[in-house]
Design a protein around this motif. Structure first.
Motif, PDB file in Angstrom:
ATOM      1  N   ARG B 311       0.861  -1.186   0.000  1.00 38.39           N
ATOM      2  CA  ARG B 311       0.000   0.000   0.000  1.00 38.39           C
ATOM      3  C   ARG B 311       0.898   1.237   0.000  1.00 38.39           C
ATOM      4  O   ARG B 311       1.820   1.338   0.811  1.00 38.39           O
ATOM      5  CB  ARG B 311      -0.893   0.009   1.238  1.00 38.39           C
ATOM      6  CG  ARG B 311      -1.788   1.238   1.335  1.00 38.39           C
ATOM      7  CD  ARG B 311      -2.851   1.065   2.413  1.00 38.39           C
ATOM      8  NE  ARG B 311      -2.267   0.904   3.738  1.00 38.39           N
ATOM      9  CZ  ARG B 311      -2.105   1.896   4.621  1.00 38.39           C
ATOM     10  NH1 ARG B 311      -2.491   3.127   4.320  1.00 38.39           N
ATOM     11  NH2 ARG B 311      -1.577   1.668   5.819  1.00 38.39           N
ATOM     12  N   VAL B 312       0.643   2.135  -0.922  1.00 31.98           N
ATOM     13  CA  VAL B 312       1.473   3.334  -1.045  1.00 31.98           C
ATOM     14  C   VAL B 312       0.593   4.576  -1.196  1.00 31.98           C
ATOM     15  O   VAL B 312      -0.599   4.484  -1.533  1.00 31.98           O
ATOM     16  CB  VAL B 312       2.403   3.262  -2.282  1.00 31.98           C
ATOM     17  CG1 VAL B 312       3.422   2.139  -2.139  1.00 31.98           C
ATOM     18  CG2 VAL B 312       1.600   3.117  -3.578  1.00 31.98           C
ATOM     19  N   GLY B 313       1.219   5.711  -0.986  1.00 30.21           N
ATOM     20  CA  GLY B 313       0.590   6.979  -1.313  1.00 30.21           C
ATOM     21  C   GLY B 313       0.818   7.282  -2.778  1.00 30.21           C
ATOM     22  O   GLY B 313       1.819   6.853  -3.357  1.00 30.21           O
ATOM     23  N   LEU B 314      -0.112   7.982  -3.381  1.00 26.05           N
ATOM     24  CA  LEU B 314      -0.013   8.313  -4.805  1.00 26.05           C
ATOM     25  C   LEU B 314      -0.397   9.773  -4.991  1.00 26.05           C
ATOM     26  O   LEU B 314      -1.461  10.203  -4.544  1.00 26.05           O
ATOM     27  CB  LEU B 314      -0.956   7.415  -5.614  1.00 26.05           C
ATOM     28  CG  LEU B 314      -0.647   5.913  -5.555  1.00 26.05           C
ATOM     29  CD1 LEU B 314      -1.868   5.094  -5.954  1.00 26.05           C
ATOM     30  CD2 LEU B 314       0.531   5.577  -6.467  1.00 26.05           C
ATOM     31  N   LEU B 315       0.491  10.533  -5.612  1.00 29.21           N
ATOM     32  CA  LEU B 315       0.195  11.931  -5.918  1.00 29.21           C
ATOM     33  C   LEU B 315       0.111  12.109  -7.424  1.00 29.21           C
ATOM     34  O   LEU B 315       1.132  12.097  -8.112  1.00 29.21           O
ATOM     35  CB  LEU B 315       1.294  12.842  -5.345  1.00 29.21           C
ATOM     36  CG  LEU B 315       1.276  13.080  -3.834  1.00 29.21           C
ATOM     37  CD1 LEU B 315       2.518  13.849  -3.402  1.00 29.21           C
ATOM     38  CD2 LEU B 315       0.017  13.840  -3.407  1.00 29.21           C
ATOM     39  N   PRO B 316      -1.117  12.263  -7.953  1.00 28.80           N
ATOM     40  CA  PRO B 316      -1.252  12.540  -9.383  1.00 28.80           C
ATOM     41  C   PRO B 316      -0.519  13.833  -9.724  1.00 28.80           C
ATOM     42  O   PRO B 316      -0.578  14.797  -8.963  1.00 28.80           O
ATOM     43  CB  PRO B 316      -2.768  12.681  -9.573  1.00 28.80           C
ATOM     44  CG  PRO B 316      -3.368  11.903  -8.437  1.00 28.80           C
ATOM     45  CD  PRO B 316      -2.409  12.106  -7.290  1.00 28.80           C
ATOM     46  N   ASP B 317       0.207  13.832 -10.844  1.00 29.24           N
ATOM     47  CA  ASP B 317       0.969  15.026 -11.223  1.00 29.24           C
ATOM     48  C   ASP B 317       0.051  16.168 -11.653  1.00 29.24           C
ATOM     49  O   ASP B 317       0.373  17.330 -11.473  1.00 29.24           O
ATOM     50  CB  ASP B 317       1.944  14.703 -12.369  1.00 29.24           C
ATOM     51  CG  ASP B 317       3.035  13.739 -11.917  1.00 29.24           C
ATOM     52  OD1 ASP B 317       2.936  13.227 -10.782  1.00 29.24           O
ATOM     53  OD2 ASP B 317       3.977  13.483 -12.699  1.00 29.24           O
ATOM     54  N   GLY B 318      -1.077  15.825 -12.261  1.00 24.78           N
ATOM     55  CA  GLY B 318      -2.013  16.843 -12.742  1.00 24.78           C
ATOM     56  C   GLY B 318      -3.095  17.137 -11.724  1.00 24.78           C
ATOM     57  O   GLY B 318      -2.952  16.850 -10.540  1.00 24.78           O
ATOM     58  N   ARG B 319      -4.175  17.720 -12.205  1.00 27.79           N
ATOM     59  CA  ARG B 319      -5.265  18.090 -11.307  1.00 27.79           C
ATOM     60  C   ARG B 319      -6.372  17.035 -11.258  1.00 27.79           C
ATOM     61  O   ARG B 319      -7.276  17.119 -10.433  1.00 27.79           O
ATOM     62  CB  ARG B 319      -5.902  19.400 -11.775  1.00 27.79           C
ATOM     63  CG  ARG B 319      -5.068  20.612 -11.512  1.00 27.79           C
ATOM     64  CD  ARG B 319      -5.674  21.815 -12.209  1.00 27.79           C
ATOM     65  NE  ARG B 319      -4.912  23.014 -11.915  1.00 27.79           N
ATOM     66  CZ  ARG B 319      -5.116  23.779 -10.840  1.00 27.79           C
ATOM     67  NH1 ARG B 319      -6.058  23.467  -9.975  1.00 27.79           N
ATOM     68  NH2 ARG B 319      -4.393  24.844 -10.631  1.00 27.79           N
ATOM     69  N   ALA B 320      -6.323  16.074 -12.164  1.00 26.64           N
ATOM     70  CA  ALA B 320      -7.406  15.097 -12.223  1.00 26.64           C
ATOM     71  C   ALA B 320      -7.290  14.105 -11.064  1.00 26.64           C
ATOM     72  O   ALA B 320      -6.265  13.444 -10.913  1.00 26.64           O
ATOM     73  CB  ALA B 320      -7.363  14.346 -13.548  1.00 26.64           C
ATOM     74  N   PRO B 321      -8.330  14.006 -10.232  1.00 27.70           N
ATOM     75  CA  PRO B 321      -8.303  13.003  -9.167  1.00 27.70           C
ATOM     76  C   PRO B 321      -8.216  11.592  -9.748  1.00 27.70           C
ATOM     77  O   PRO B 321      -8.756  11.328 -10.824  1.00 27.70           O
ATOM     78  CB  PRO B 321      -9.637  13.203  -8.450  1.00 27.70           C
ATOM     79  CG  PRO B 321     -10.089  14.574  -8.807  1.00 27.70           C
ATOM     80  CD  PRO B 321      -9.566  14.813 -10.191  1.00 27.70           C
ATOM     81  N   MET B 322      -7.504  10.712  -9.061  1.00 22.08           N
ATOM     82  CA  MET B 322      -7.500   9.291  -9.430  1.00 22.08           C
ATOM     83  C   MET B 322      -8.269   8.577  -8.336  1.00 22.08           C
ATOM     84  O   MET B 322      -7.815   8.478  -7.205  1.00 22.08           O
ATOM     85  CB  MET B 322      -6.068   8.777  -9.555  1.00 22.08           C
ATOM     86  CG  MET B 322      -5.333   9.418 -10.721  1.00 22.08           C
ATOM     87  SD  MET B 322      -3.747   8.619 -11.068  1.00 22.08           S
ATOM     88  CE  MET B 322      -3.133   9.715 -12.369  1.00 22.08           C
ATOM     89  N   ARG B 323      -9.445   8.084  -8.708  1.00 27.92           N
ATOM     90  CA  ARG B 323     -10.343   7.519  -7.710  1.00 27.92           C
ATOM     91  C   ARG B 323     -10.196   6.008  -7.621  1.00 27.92           C
ATOM     92  O   ARG B 323      -9.474   5.391  -8.405  1.00 27.92           O
ATOM     93  CB  ARG B 323     -11.789   7.929  -8.029  1.00 27.92           C
ATOM     94  CG  ARG B 323     -11.983   9.446  -7.953  1.00 27.92           C
ATOM     95  CD  ARG B 323     -13.410   9.863  -8.255  1.00 27.92           C
ATOM     96  NE  ARG B 323     -13.540  11.290  -8.443  1.00 27.92           N
ATOM     97  CZ  ARG B 323     -13.814  12.168  -7.463  1.00 27.92           C
ATOM     98  NH1 ARG B 323     -13.997  11.753  -6.225  1.00 27.92           N
ATOM     99  NH2 ARG B 323     -13.911  13.459  -7.715  1.00 27.92           N
ATOM    100  N   GLU B 324     -10.920   5.438  -6.660  1.00 26.69           N
ATOM    101  CA  GLU B 324     -10.878   3.994  -6.438  1.00 26.69           C
ATOM    102  C   GLU B 324     -11.107   3.255  -7.755  1.00 26.69           C
ATOM    103  O   GLU B 324     -12.031   3.589  -8.502  1.00 26.69           O
ATOM    104  CB  GLU B 324     -11.960   3.613  -5.430  1.00 26.69           C
ATOM    105  CG  GLU B 324     -11.984   2.140  -5.096  1.00 26.69           C
ATOM    106  CD  GLU B 324     -13.019   1.823  -4.026  1.00 26.69           C
ATOM    107  OE1 GLU B 324     -13.745   2.738  -3.594  1.00 26.69           O
ATOM    108  OE2 GLU B 324     -13.086   0.651  -3.635  1.00 26.69           O
ATOM    109  N   GLY B 325     -10.266   2.249  -8.028  1.00 22.29           N
ATOM    110  CA  GLY B 325     -10.447   1.442  -9.227  1.00 22.29           C
ATOM    111  C   GLY B 325      -9.532   1.827 -10.373  1.00 22.29           C
ATOM    112  O   GLY B 325      -9.386   1.062 -11.322  1.00 22.29           O
ATOM    113  N   VAL B 326      -8.910   3.013 -10.300  1.00 21.19           N
ATOM    114  CA  VAL B 326      -7.990   3.421 -11.370  1.00 21.19           C
ATOM    115  C   VAL B 326      -6.813   2.438 -11.420  1.00 21.19           C
ATOM    116  O   VAL B 326      -6.185   2.155 -10.406  1.00 21.19           O
ATOM    117  CB  VAL B 326      -7.489   4.873 -11.139  1.00 21.19           C
ATOM    118  CG1 VAL B 326      -6.254   5.177 -11.980  1.00 21.19           C
ATOM    119  CG2 VAL B 326      -8.599   5.868 -11.446  1.00 21.19           C
ATOM    120  N   GLN B 327      -6.551   1.906 -12.614  1.00 20.60           N
ATOM    121  CA  GLN B 327      -5.460   0.943 -12.798  1.00 20.60           C
ATOM    122  C   GLN B 327      -4.140   1.691 -12.958  1.00 20.60           C
ATOM    123  O   GLN B 327      -4.083   2.739 -13.615  1.00 20.60           O
ATOM    124  CB  GLN B 327      -5.714   0.099 -14.048  1.00 20.60           C
ATOM    125  CG  GLN B 327      -7.010  -0.714 -14.000  1.00 20.60           C
ATOM    126  CD  GLN B 327      -6.897  -1.919 -13.088  1.00 20.60           C
ATOM    127  OE1 GLN B 327      -5.918  -2.659 -13.139  1.00 20.60           O
ATOM    128  NE2 GLN B 327      -7.899  -2.119 -12.245  1.00 20.60           N
TER     129      GLN B 327
END
Lengths: 120, 395
Positions: B311-327
């Protein structure tokens, strides 16, 4: 001004229609945190999903209300998505479509009908 | 405006109107107060709960981080375990959780989880030693299953009692301690994870210094009849605002706290989830009471071998949220995903999208550049250290 059942407002000026979302929709969505706009010059068909809007709660689409070509987009919303909550029926329009058949505007509700629709 | 993914609301924008809520939904003792405060109520784990108040998720989140927020968590399961000898209750519970319950001192609380035979997690819970009994708090959605599990394993030697006549409030944020101290100064001396019985606003409250936001704060079990009065008394303080489930979710996500059914579930190993810190030495290989819980062998073996995914933290580079289920993918072109997002959204304190998810262990190093598939586009995302915000606990 016309309104869709998808909570968009349409403002026709000549053959260009400006599209935004209603105050009711903005309130229901909650704080908007992300907006993705179509490219200028894109040809769209009615019901194409052309804008992605994400709030703190969910991602939603804005559909093309009428066939046409995207001639302008509101780039400010990309940097400041919160404007959608601040002024949804004013400065926070999403895109402008050049349309061929203005009569399709008649498919949509006027303000009184929209108010009745959301009160229902 | 069709809703694409729907977490925490009832798809209102599909219909343009609020659908009637299921009549079967239960109410907490604060239902009338939520309605009076203008909350938007949604179904959640069989209850009608406030997802947000008029201030909105963003403002509620920030208020909790800077002042204090009051949460209704009365839907959660409060259970008392009692035996003639309290040690028997502790030892019995140890057959279901990999936690050192026997070694839990009176007046202290510990995080734990029920395991299954596969070494997965059936639910996570808080366990408190309240002297002559253990007090456990379980997730609302797992309440019935947890109760059945404990009854099957512990009765008749241990009595397992679901407490139906108490509400549960959480007061969270840097101002929480001074707000609560106005009702009982004793709370100032409590340390993180201390539990005490204190008279507050005229009621016998079971107070713990803990929470689910990453902030300092308290969880308060209060007699049902006094719950609304206590909530109103706390809300009367200018620093306290009511906070709904929407902000509860973004607060716990920034604090890297797992949400059962999302970040952890029956197929998730505590080893992958990074939760083995909750397994004290005495329950590990070589400990005096090693194993003895469901799936112990598999879990202890997995601990020795190390995780295949993390389990890791993830910071999207852009503004689009990455929600549950994103591969998640190692490159823009890669065919096979190397992980996926289990919780994601916008982090109001970070001011950017944040997410948690699982990735293969070799790609779990903070700084690793990955791609998340959002609506068919591979968007850059960077593996980040958890938590996203520094905890404000009073150790």
């Amino acid at each position: 001004m016309k309104y869709t059942e998808e909570h968009e407002w349409l403002d026709l000026d000549g053959d260009v229609v400006t599209v935004g979302i209603t105050a009711h929709a903005a309130e229901q969505l909650g704080d908007v945190v992300f907006v993705e706009l179509p490219d200028i010059g894109t040809s769209v068909t009615r019901d194409d999903e052309i804008v992605v809007i994400e709030s703190v709660k969910a991602a939603s689409d804005i559909l093309a209300p009428i066939d046409g070509e995207v001639v302008e987009v509101n780039e400010v919303l990309v940097e400041e998505p919160g404007k959608v909550n601040d002024d949804p029926e004013g400065d926070a329009w999403f895109f402008k479509l050049k349309i061929e058949d203005a009569s399709t505007m008649d498919d949509y509700m006027d303000e009184a009908a929209y108010k009745a629709f959301i009160a229902d | 405006m069709p809703v694409r993914s729907d977490k925490g609301n009832s798809g209102i924008l599909n219909t343009g109107k609020d659908g009637p809520l299921d009549e079967e939904l239960k109410h907490t003792p604060l239902y009338d107060l939520h309605v009076e405060l203008g909350a938007k109520m949604v179904p959640f784990a069989g209850y009608e709960m406030p997802v947000q108040y008029p201030a909105g998720v963003m403002a509620e989140h920030k208020h909790t981080r800077t002042k204090a927020g009051l949460f209704d968590v009365s839907h959660m399961g409060q259970v008392v375990l009692r035996a003639r000898d309290p040690d028997d209750a502790a030892l019995a519970l140890e057959t279901l959780v990999p936690v050192d319950v026997l070694g839990l001192a009176e007046g202290r609380q510990r995080y734990g989880y029920f395991t299954n035979e596969d070494g997965g997690i059936e639910d996570d819970l808080m366990i408190a030693n309240r002297g002559d009994h253990l007090f456990v708090v379980v997730n609302a959605a797992c309440k019935d299953a947890d109760l059945a599990r404990m009854r099957a394993a512990l009765e008749p030697e241990i009595t397992v009692k679901l407490i139906r006549n108490r509400g549960l409030l959480a007061l969270q944020g840097p101002a929480a301690v001074e707000v609560l101290a106005e009702h009982h100064p004793g709370v100032r001396d409590m340390r993180f994870m201390d539990v005490e019985t204190l008279p507050i606003a005229g009621a016998e409250c079971w107070v713990s210094r803990s929470g689910y936001t990453g902030e300092d704060g308290f969880e308060i079990s209060v007699p049902e009849a006094a719950t609304a009065d206590l909530a109103r008394a706390l809300l009367a303080h200018e620093d306290v605002n009511p906070i709904g489930l929407g902000a509860r979710d973004s607060l716990r996500l920034e604090a890297a706290l797992c949400l059962y059914g999302h970040d952890i579930d029956s197929a998730t190993s505590p080893v992958d989830a990074g939760l083995t810190w909750a397994i004290q030495k005495v329950r590990r290989e070589g400990g005096a009471r090693a194993g003895g819980f469901p799936g112990a062998e598999r879990l202890l073996t997995a601990m020795a071998e190390g995780p295949a995914r993390k389990r890791v933290g993830l910071l999207p580079d852009g503004r689009a949220p990455m929600r549950e289920g994103v591969q998640l993918f190692a490159s823009k072109e890669a065919d096979r995903p190397i992980g996926q997002v289990t919780s994601g959204g916008f982090g109001p304190t970070i001011g950017a999208p944040v997410a948690m998810g699982y990735v293969s262990a070799d790609l779990a190093v903070p700084g690793t550049a990955l791609f998340g598939d959002v609506r068919g586009k591979r968007l850059p995302v960077t593996v980040a250290t958890l938590p996203f915000v520094a905890p404000g606990f009073k150790r």
